[in-house]
Scaffold this motif. Sequence first.
Motif, PDB file in Angstrom:
ATOM      1  N   CYS A 154       0.828  -1.199   0.000  1.00  0.00           N
ATOM      2  CA  CYS A 154       0.000   0.000   0.000  1.00  0.00           C
ATOM      3  C   CYS A 154       0.870   1.260   0.000  1.00  0.00           C
ATOM      4  O   CYS A 154       1.939   1.292   0.601  1.00  0.00           O
ATOM      5  CB  CYS A 154      -0.902   0.040   1.233  1.00  0.00           C
ATOM      6  SG  CYS A 154      -2.251  -1.157   1.215  1.00  0.00           S
ATOM      7  N   THR A 155       0.403   2.284  -0.676  1.00  0.00           N
ATOM      8  CA  THR A 155       0.999   3.604  -0.555  1.00  0.00           C
ATOM      9  C   THR A 155       0.498   4.202   0.756  1.00  0.00           C
ATOM     10  O   THR A 155      -0.612   3.907   1.193  1.00  0.00           O
ATOM     11  CB  THR A 155       0.567   4.479  -1.745  1.00  0.00           C
ATOM     12  OG1 THR A 155       0.771   3.748  -2.954  1.00  0.00           O
ATOM     13  CG2 THR A 155       1.367   5.753  -1.807  1.00  0.00           C
ATOM     14  N   SER A 156       1.310   5.045   1.378  1.00  0.00           N
ATOM     15  CA  SER A 156       0.899   5.577   2.681  1.00  0.00           C
ATOM     16  C   SER A 156       1.283   7.034   2.822  1.00  0.00           C
ATOM     17  O   SER A 156       2.194   7.539   2.173  1.00  0.00           O
ATOM     18  CB  SER A 156       1.557   4.768   3.812  1.00  0.00           C
ATOM     19  OG  SER A 156       2.967   4.898   3.768  1.00  0.00           O
ATOM     20  N   LYS A 157       0.527   7.698   3.688  1.00  0.00           N
ATOM     21  CA  LYS A 157       0.803   9.102   4.012  1.00  0.00           C
ATOM     22  C   LYS A 157       0.427   9.334   5.462  1.00  0.00           C
ATOM     23  O   LYS A 157      -0.655   8.932   5.898  1.00  0.00           O
ATOM     24  CB  LYS A 157       0.013  10.034   3.096  1.00  0.00           C
ATOM     25  CG  LYS A 157       0.442  11.503   3.184  1.00  0.00           C
ATOM     26  CD  LYS A 157      -0.266  12.330   2.141  1.00  0.00           C
ATOM     27  CE  LYS A 157       0.196  13.773   2.165  1.00  0.00           C
ATOM     28  NZ  LYS A 157       1.611  13.936   1.795  1.00  0.00           N
ATOM     29  N   THR A 158       1.316   9.980   6.196  1.00  0.00           N
ATOM     30  CA  THR A 158       1.089  10.247   7.617  1.00  0.00           C
ATOM     31  C   THR A 158       0.768  11.722   7.820  1.00  0.00           C
ATOM     32  O   THR A 158       1.491  12.598   7.333  1.00  0.00           O
ATOM     33  CB  THR A 158       2.329   9.875   8.453  1.00  0.00           C
ATOM     34  OG1 THR A 158       2.635   8.488   8.223  1.00  0.00           O
ATOM     35  CG2 THR A 158       2.067  10.087   9.929  1.00  0.00           C
ATOM     36  N   SER A 159      -0.322  11.992   8.521  1.00  0.00           N
ATOM     37  CA  SER A 159      -0.739  13.376   8.759  1.00  0.00           C
ATOM     38  C   SER A 159       0.096  14.006   9.869  1.00  0.00           C
ATOM     39  O   SER A 159       0.886  13.334  10.546  1.00  0.00           O
ATOM     40  CB  SER A 159      -2.218  13.401   9.160  1.00  0.00           C
ATOM     41  OG  SER A 159      -2.395  12.792  10.428  1.00  0.00           O
ATOM     42  N   LYS A 160      -0.099  15.293  10.089  1.00  0.00           N
ATOM     43  CA  LYS A 160       0.617  15.998  11.143  1.00  0.00           C
ATOM     44  C   LYS A 160       0.258  15.454  12.519  1.00  0.00           C
ATOM     45  O   LYS A 160       1.021  15.585  13.477  1.00  0.00           O
ATOM     46  CB  LYS A 160       0.300  17.497  11.068  1.00  0.00           C
ATOM     47  CG  LYS A 160       0.827  18.172   9.803  1.00  0.00           C
ATOM     48  CD  LYS A 160       0.468  19.646   9.786  1.00  0.00           C
ATOM     49  CE  LYS A 160       0.994  20.323   8.517  1.00  0.00           C
ATOM     50  NZ  LYS A 160       0.643  21.762   8.481  1.00  0.00           N
ATOM     51  N   ASN A 161      -0.931  14.865  12.630  1.00  0.00           N
ATOM     52  CA  ASN A 161      -1.369  14.280  13.904  1.00  0.00           C
ATOM     53  C   ASN A 161      -0.790  12.886  14.135  1.00  0.00           C
ATOM     54  O   ASN A 161      -1.062  12.264  15.170  1.00  0.00           O
ATOM     55  CB  ASN A 161      -2.895  14.211  13.956  1.00  0.00           C
ATOM     56  CG  ASN A 161      -3.535  15.576  13.879  1.00  0.00           C
ATOM     57  OD1 ASN A 161      -2.964  16.554  14.373  1.00  0.00           O
ATOM     58  ND2 ASN A 161      -4.709  15.659  13.273  1.00  0.00           N
ATOM     59  N   GLY A 162      -0.034  12.374  13.178  1.00  0.00           N
ATOM     60  CA  GLY A 162       0.568  11.050  13.326  1.00  0.00           C
ATOM     61  C   GLY A 162      -0.286   9.916  12.833  1.00  0.00           C
ATOM     62  O   GLY A 162       0.092   8.743  12.978  1.00  0.00           O
ATOM     63  N   ASN A 163      -1.451  10.224  12.228  1.00  0.00           N
ATOM     64  CA  ASN A 163      -2.324   9.182  11.693  1.00  0.00           C
ATOM     65  C   ASN A 163      -1.878   8.795  10.278  1.00  0.00           C
ATOM     66  O   ASN A 163      -1.719   9.666   9.414  1.00  0.00           O
ATOM     67  CB  ASN A 163      -3.772   9.659  11.664  1.00  0.00           C
ATOM     68  CG  ASN A 163      -4.304   9.949  13.049  1.00  0.00           C
ATOM     69  OD1 ASN A 163      -3.998   9.224  13.998  1.00  0.00           O
ATOM     70  ND2 ASN A 163      -5.096  11.011  13.182  1.00  0.00           N
ATOM     71  N   THR A 164      -1.678   7.511  10.057  1.00  0.00           N
ATOM     72  CA  THR A 164      -1.220   7.031   8.752  1.00  0.00           C
ATOM     73  C   THR A 164      -2.383   6.434   7.970  1.00  0.00           C
ATOM     74  O   THR A 164      -3.144   5.606   8.500  1.00  0.00           O
ATOM     75  CB  THR A 164      -0.110   5.971   8.910  1.00  0.00           C
ATOM     76  OG1 THR A 164       0.986   6.547   9.635  1.00  0.00           O
ATOM     77  CG2 THR A 164       0.382   5.507   7.544  1.00  0.00           C
ATOM     78  N   THR A 165      -2.531   6.876   6.738  1.00  0.00           N
ATOM     79  CA  THR A 165      -3.553   6.355   5.837  1.00  0.00           C
ATOM     80  C   THR A 165      -2.877   5.499   4.777  1.00  0.00           C
ATOM     81  O   THR A 165      -1.851   5.877   4.214  1.00  0.00           O
ATOM     82  CB  THR A 165      -4.318   7.502   5.150  1.00  0.00           C
ATOM     83  OG1 THR A 165      -4.883   8.355   6.147  1.00  0.00           O
ATOM     84  CG2 THR A 165      -5.432   6.955   4.269  1.00  0.00           C
ATOM     85  N   TYR A 166      -3.471   4.332   4.503  1.00  0.00           N
ATOM     86  CA  TYR A 166      -2.940   3.421   3.497  1.00  0.00           C
ATOM     87  C   TYR A 166      -3.927   3.373   2.323  1.00  0.00           C
ATOM     88  O   TYR A 166      -5.148   3.331   2.529  1.00  0.00           O
ATOM     89  CB  TYR A 166      -2.747   2.031   4.085  1.00  0.00           C
ATOM     90  CG  TYR A 166      -1.760   2.006   5.242  1.00  0.00           C
ATOM     91  CD1 TYR A 166      -0.404   1.846   5.017  1.00  0.00           C
ATOM     92  CD2 TYR A 166      -2.209   2.158   6.560  1.00  0.00           C
ATOM     93  CE1 TYR A 166       0.504   1.842   6.071  1.00  0.00           C
ATOM     94  CE2 TYR A 166      -1.313   2.155   7.619  1.00  0.00           C
ATOM     95  CZ  TYR A 166       0.041   1.999   7.363  1.00  0.00           C
ATOM     96  OH  TYR A 166       0.930   2.004   8.407  1.00  0.00           O
TER      97      TYR A 166
END
Length: 446
Positions: A154-166
């Motif tokens: 999966c591609t992923s991105k982590t928000s400023k709040n530390g939550n990672t979305t896949y």
Amino acid sequence: MSKCAQEFSVGKQVCFQIGKVINSHFPNLEERILALTDPRMRKEYKLSELILGGIMMSVFNSGSRNAFDQDRKDPLFSENYTRVFKLKLPSCDAIDDVMRAISTNELEQLKCQVLHSLLAKRVLHKFRFQNQYFMISVDATGIASYSSDYCGECTSKTSKNGNTTYFHHVLEAKLVTTNDMAFSIGTEWIRNSEQGEYDKQDCELNAFKRLAAKLKKEFPRLPILILVDALYANEPFFKICIEHGWEFIVTFKDGNLPSVHQEIDLLPPSARKHAERLIPGANKSFKKQNYTYIDNIDYKGIALSYVKCEEQIQSPNAEDKIKTFTHLSSIKACAKNYERISCSGRLRWVIENSFDYLKNHGYNMKHKYSRVSFTALRNYYQCMMIAHMINQFVEKSKDLQPALKKDSKMTIKYLWKRLCTFFLEVDIDSVEYDHFVRKRNQIRLA
């Protein structure tokens, strides 16, 4: 004619037109499927029945495996399916088993073979730019998102709040036409950047390098004109196109290529060519287009053309609106083609419209057709692209236009709803159906 009879008549038209399209433009589809490598040990169904079942799930706009399975459980639906397609309809569990096991490269190759067949038959030649280049629009879109990296890819991105979305994003190359059709010609799944996370520009441009190599290998002699948005207004993209022998048209925005903007500003008025067009509209309205085009702008040794169109729609009942469309192209702009370059650059929107259509109008591309297998997800996706090819020929055929024009509220989605009703409620006459689809007559497109 009663309302019920009218609905059955519409469903019959769609059903027979699908058969006509498959017989005319995709006649060897089953043979091509049977030539794929069968990964199964036990073989209750033919491979063609399973793969075609995956394609037909999208042809019928089922939207999910469960919905298609519910239709399959109806005895009349299954009987009609066999009468029409001459194959058994397997359960979606059986379809899913093969989708998890079969090579993703083979199903993408199947899609390319189908497109090769359309090109060999010259079905799409009348939509070429200047009767020479096939217009290929390239853009990325999201497919599905997850709470965890279920497949390890999966591609992923982590928000400023530390939550990672896949999630899974895909870069698509689609052959687009002036009547708003879009056929998938190449697919590249986007990966995380070298820095470890998703970065739109970096990830998409790297995916384009892989996609370009794939396209050149699969269609080495196809004359191609690439249409892209402003993200691709950069030297690496230009060089890839030049190396592969492709032309390109790129959307050009204020923040792109400062040196090109500077050169345009410094050019004398004599270097700028101007033209104006008036296009009549309905209710005394008209469209006014003012063009400015410049040829032979140098960017790091690359010759570019600049075409700007300021479009104003003037109407007695509405406020005048001005839209501006600006493009850079490798094609030399002149008095004979400046308008075509601008219009073709705007055809890039066809791929975005196709994404919206696949996500929100029956195909349900955002649906997680397989929650546990990335291989299956990619294979369902390729089946959907083949189904979309078939359905576009049906939707754009002049045979169906009277049904759409007869009722202003009738939509494409409604036509496919009537198709399902027809399969569920009517005993389809296979003799009449076979006679219709085998008649030698041309499929004319609106």
